[in-house]
Design a protein around this motif. Structure first.
Motif, PDB file in Angstrom:
ATOM      1  N   PHE A 224       3.694  52.693  37.912  1.00 41.49           N
ATOM      2  CA  PHE A 224       4.383  53.734  38.669  1.00 41.49           C
ATOM      3  C   PHE A 224       3.616  55.037  38.481  1.00 41.49           C
ATOM      4  N   GLU A 225       3.573  55.847  39.519  1.00 41.48           N
ATOM      5  CA  GLU A 225       2.828  57.107  39.481  1.00 41.48           C
ATOM      6  C   GLU A 225       3.795  58.278  39.629  1.00 41.48           C
ATOM      7  N   PHE A 226       3.612  59.296  38.769  1.00 44.09           N
ATOM      8  CA  PHE A 226       4.482  60.472  38.760  1.00 44.09           C
ATOM      9  C   PHE A 226       3.650  61.747  38.857  1.00 44.09           C
ATOM     10  N   ALA A 227       4.240  62.765  39.437  1.00 47.58           N
ATOM     11  CA  ALA A 227       3.570  64.059  39.499  1.00 47.58           C
ATOM     12  C   ALA A 227       3.903  64.918  38.288  1.00 47.58           C
ATOM     13  N   SER A 228       4.910  64.528  37.523  1.00 47.55           N
ATOM     14  CA  SER A 228       5.414  65.348  36.426  1.00 47.55           C
ATOM     15  C   SER A 228       5.385  64.594  35.104  1.00 47.55           C
ATOM     16  N   ILE A 229       4.850  65.221  34.067  1.00 47.03           N
ATOM     17  CA  ILE A 229       4.864  64.640  32.722  1.00 47.03           C
ATOM     18  C   ILE A 229       6.299  64.511  32.214  1.00 47.03           C
ATOM     19  N   GLU A 230       7.124  65.500  32.503  1.00 45.91           N
ATOM     20  CA  GLU A 230       8.518  65.447  32.056  1.00 45.91           C
ATOM     21  C   GLU A 230       9.239  64.244  32.663  1.00 45.91           C
ATOM     22  N   ALA A 231       8.948  63.924  33.923  1.00 46.51           N
ATOM     23  CA  ALA A 231       9.556  62.754  34.559  1.00 46.51           C
ATOM     24  C   ALA A 231       9.094  61.472  33.868  1.00 46.51           C
ATOM     25  N   ILE A 232       7.819  61.419  33.510  1.00 41.78           N
ATOM     26  CA  ILE A 232       7.298  60.254  32.792  1.00 41.78           C
ATOM     27  C   ILE A 232       8.020  60.089  31.465  1.00 41.78           C
ATOM     28  N   LYS A 233       8.185  61.178  30.720  1.00 44.19           N
ATOM     29  CA  LYS A 233       8.834  61.098  29.409  1.00 44.19           C
ATOM     30  C   LYS A 233      10.280  60.605  29.534  1.00 44.19           C
ATOM     31  N   GLN A 234      10.985  61.075  30.545  1.00 43.05           N
ATOM     32  CA  GLN A 234      12.367  60.631  30.734  1.00 43.05           C
ATOM     33  C   GLN A 234      12.417  59.128  31.002  1.00 43.05           C
ATOM     34  N   CYS A 235      11.480  58.627  31.813  1.00 38.99           N
ATOM     35  CA  CYS A 235      11.462  57.199  32.124  1.00 38.99           C
ATOM     36  C   CYS A 235      11.054  56.370  30.909  1.00 38.99           C
ATOM     37  N   VAL A 236      10.147  56.878  30.088  1.00 41.19           N
ATOM     38  CA  VAL A 236       9.774  56.175  28.861  1.00 41.19           C
ATOM     39  C   VAL A 236      10.981  56.096  27.929  1.00 41.19           C
ATOM     40  N   ARG A 237      11.713  57.196  27.788  1.00 43.33           N
ATOM     41  CA  ARG A 237      12.913  57.198  26.938  1.00 43.33           C
ATOM     42  C   ARG A 237      13.891  56.095  27.354  1.00 43.33           C
ATOM     43  N   LEU A 238      13.989  55.863  28.686  1.00 45.76           N
ATOM     44  CA  LEU A 238      14.915  54.858  29.211  1.00 45.76           C
ATOM     45  C   LEU A 238      14.315  53.460  29.209  1.00 45.76           C
ATOM     46  N   ASP A 239      13.139  53.331  28.575  1.00 46.96           N
ATOM     47  CA  ASP A 239      12.471  52.030  28.423  1.00 46.96           C
ATOM     48  C   ASP A 239      12.097  51.406  29.768  1.00 46.96           C
ATOM     49  N   LEU A 240      11.676  52.270  30.710  1.00 51.25           N
ATOM     50  CA  LEU A 240      11.226  51.772  32.009  1.00 51.25           C
ATOM     51  C   LEU A 240       9.732  51.448  32.007  1.00 51.25           C
ATOM     52  N   GLY A 241       9.047  51.769  30.914  1.00 53.03           N
ATOM     53  CA  GLY A 241       7.621  51.485  30.816  1.00 53.03           C
ATOM     54  C   GLY A 241       6.995  52.265  29.678  1.00 53.03           C
ATOM     55  N   VAL A 242       5.671  52.147  29.544  1.00 49.22           N
ATOM     56  CA  VAL A 242       4.928  52.887  28.518  1.00 49.22           C
ATOM     57  C   VAL A 242       3.972  53.842  29.220  1.00 49.22           C
ATOM     58  N   ALA A 243       3.496  54.852  28.483  1.00 44.59           N
ATOM     59  CA  ALA A 243       2.635  55.865  29.086  1.00 44.59           C
ATOM     60  C   ALA A 243       1.595  56.330  28.078  1.00 44.59           C
ATOM     61  N   ILE A 244       0.492  56.873  28.585  1.00 46.88           N
ATOM     62  CA  ILE A 244      -0.494  57.547  27.740  1.00 46.88           C
ATOM     63  C   ILE A 244      -0.459  59.023  28.099  1.00 46.88           C
ATOM     64  N   LEU A 245      -0.229  59.863  27.073  1.00 46.08           N
ATOM     65  CA  LEU A 245      -0.054  61.301  27.290  1.00 46.08           C
ATOM     66  C   LEU A 245      -0.735  62.080  26.174  1.00 46.08           C
ATOM     67  N   PRO A 246      -1.116  63.322  26.413  1.00 47.00           N
ATOM     68  CA  PRO A 246      -1.676  64.131  25.337  1.00 47.00           C
ATOM     69  C   PRO A 246      -0.620  64.424  24.275  1.00 47.00           C
ATOM     70  N   GLU A 247      -1.041  64.465  23.032  1.00 51.04           N
ATOM     71  CA  GLU A 247      -0.108  64.636  21.921  1.00 51.04           C
ATOM     72  C   GLU A 247       0.729  65.896  22.069  1.00 51.04           C
ATOM     73  N   MET A 248       0.128  66.966  22.603  1.00 52.45           N
ATOM     74  CA  MET A 248       0.869  68.224  22.730  1.00 52.45           C
ATOM     75  C   MET A 248       2.107  68.063  23.607  1.00 52.45           C
ATOM     76  N   ALA A 249       2.077  67.092  24.551  1.00 56.73           N
ATOM     77  CA  ALA A 249       3.189  66.919  25.478  1.00 56.73           C
ATOM     78  C   ALA A 249       4.334  66.117  24.886  1.00 56.73           C
ATOM     79  N   ILE A 250       4.049  65.353  23.828  1.00 56.68           N
ATOM     80  CA  ILE A 250       5.097  64.474  23.280  1.00 56.68           C
ATOM     81  C   ILE A 250       5.292  64.705  21.769  1.00 56.68           C
ATOM     82  N   LYS A 251       4.761  65.804  21.263  1.00 52.71           N
ATOM     83  CA  LYS A 251       4.842  66.085  19.835  1.00 52.71           C
ATOM     84  C   LYS A 251       6.290  66.177  19.358  1.00 52.71           C
ATOM     85  N   GLU A 252       7.111  66.895  20.098  1.00 53.32           N
ATOM     86  CA  GLU A 252       8.520  67.065  19.704  1.00 53.32           C
ATOM     87  C   GLU A 252       9.267  65.742  19.745  1.00 53.32           C
TER      88      GLU A 252
END
Length: 307
Positions: A224-252
């Motif tokens: 799946f393709e997203f324009a927003s990193i925040e949208a990707i993170k929300q979908c990962v939280r809901l276990d809809l898939g996995v993602a590769i992101l820069p550490e600064m975006a998912i540090k918290e």
């Protein structure tokens, strides 16, 4: 240079930004015939066309794009000269900054706030950028004063000055409830049948994973393709898939446990946050001050490398 000539330059600069003489006239409170006359007079003085019409579109000629850089410098110098002789020491003007979404969201806000506190009269215009080529073209034609990217170090562009600020770590992340979350380490092959949540095509950290899949002969079709990193993170939280992101975006999220890192030693990060500007760019007070502020902000961790 006379006042009339400065007015011509301001009219020309505005027209390069609107690419519409009618709208330029409205912005400058001129008659359209006055805008046309000023541009024609400038072209006559320079003995070269600055604009051309392609169908109904008004576009800059190659000479127009080149002259715009000098026009910007002359307008800025005139403003600074007026401020100097009138006793106005505080810089004004405009600073146009381009950056990728992740840098705009996670690295630049504190820098922009500090700069605005220091130079409240400088207008900051922010423009999102998606690719190296887009960034290059906008720096070359003066649309951007400075840009920030996350990408491999580039050495071949002699027209741009590139300063590496910080090496960026990439992380593969999943929901804590994901089947791979309990593994101490995963292999790339483990991702072959997973749903991959990607940023848009051409994004540097998406390219890293795609290149690795190609290198190891791994084929993935469920994406799946997203324009927003925040949208990707929300979908990962809901276990809809996995993602590769820069550490600064998912540090918290990693610290709070809302996301889990899937450790994969095949990923060797070739990416850096970089600050880029045209090598011939006129260093206005606001631009030089902004560069200095960025360097001070990154001073503790950055790579002292320029290309």
């Amino acid at each position: 240079m006379s006042t009339v000539e400065i007015k011509q330059l301001i009219t020309f600069k505005t027209a390069t930004e609107t690419l519409n003489f009618t709208y330029t006239a409205k912005l400058l409170n001129f008659a359209q015939s006055s805008v046309t006359a000023q541009i024609k007079a400038l072209e006559a003085e320079l003995e070269t066309p600055l604009f051309e019409r392609l169908g109904k579109r008004l576009v800059l000629t190659e000479q127009g794009r080149e002259f715009k850089r000098y026009a910007d410098q002359m307008i800025q110098l005139t403003k600074e000269a007026k401020n100097a002789v009138s006793g106005i020491d505080e810089p004004s003007g405009t600073l146009v900054i381009g950056a990728s979404e992740s840098l705009c969201t996670y690295r630049l806000p504190s820098i922009l706030k500090a700069f605005k506190d220091q130079f409240p009269k400088v207008k900051i215009i922010f423009k999102p950028i998606d690719s190296r080529e887009q960034t290059r073209l906008q720096l070359l034609d003066g649309t951007l004063d400075i840009a920030f990217t996350i990408e491999p170090i580039q050495y071949r562009d002699v027209t741009l000055h590139t300063q590496c600020l910080l090496k960026e770590a990439l992380k593969i992340v999943a929901s804590p409830s994901h089947l791979l979350a309990n593994k101490t380490e995963i292999q790339l092959k483990d991702l072959e049948n997973e749903t991959l949540l990607y940023t848009e095509a051409g994004c540097s950290y998406r390219v890293v994973l795609e290149d690795l899949f190609q290198e190891f002969g791994i084929f993935t079709s469920n994406t799946f393709e997203f324009a927003s990193i925040e949208a990707i993170k929300q979908c990962v939280r809901l276990d809809l898939g996995v993602a590769i992101l820069p550490e600064m975006a998912i540090k918290e999220e990693l610290q709070t446990g809302t996301l889990t890192e899937l450790v994969c030693n095949n990923i060797h990060t070739p990416l850096h946050t970089q600050m880029i500007w045209h090598k011939d760019k006129f260093m206005s007070i606001q631009l030089q001050s902004f560069i200095d502020l960025v360097n001070r902000t990154f001073d503790g961790d950055r790579l002292l490398t320029s290309v």
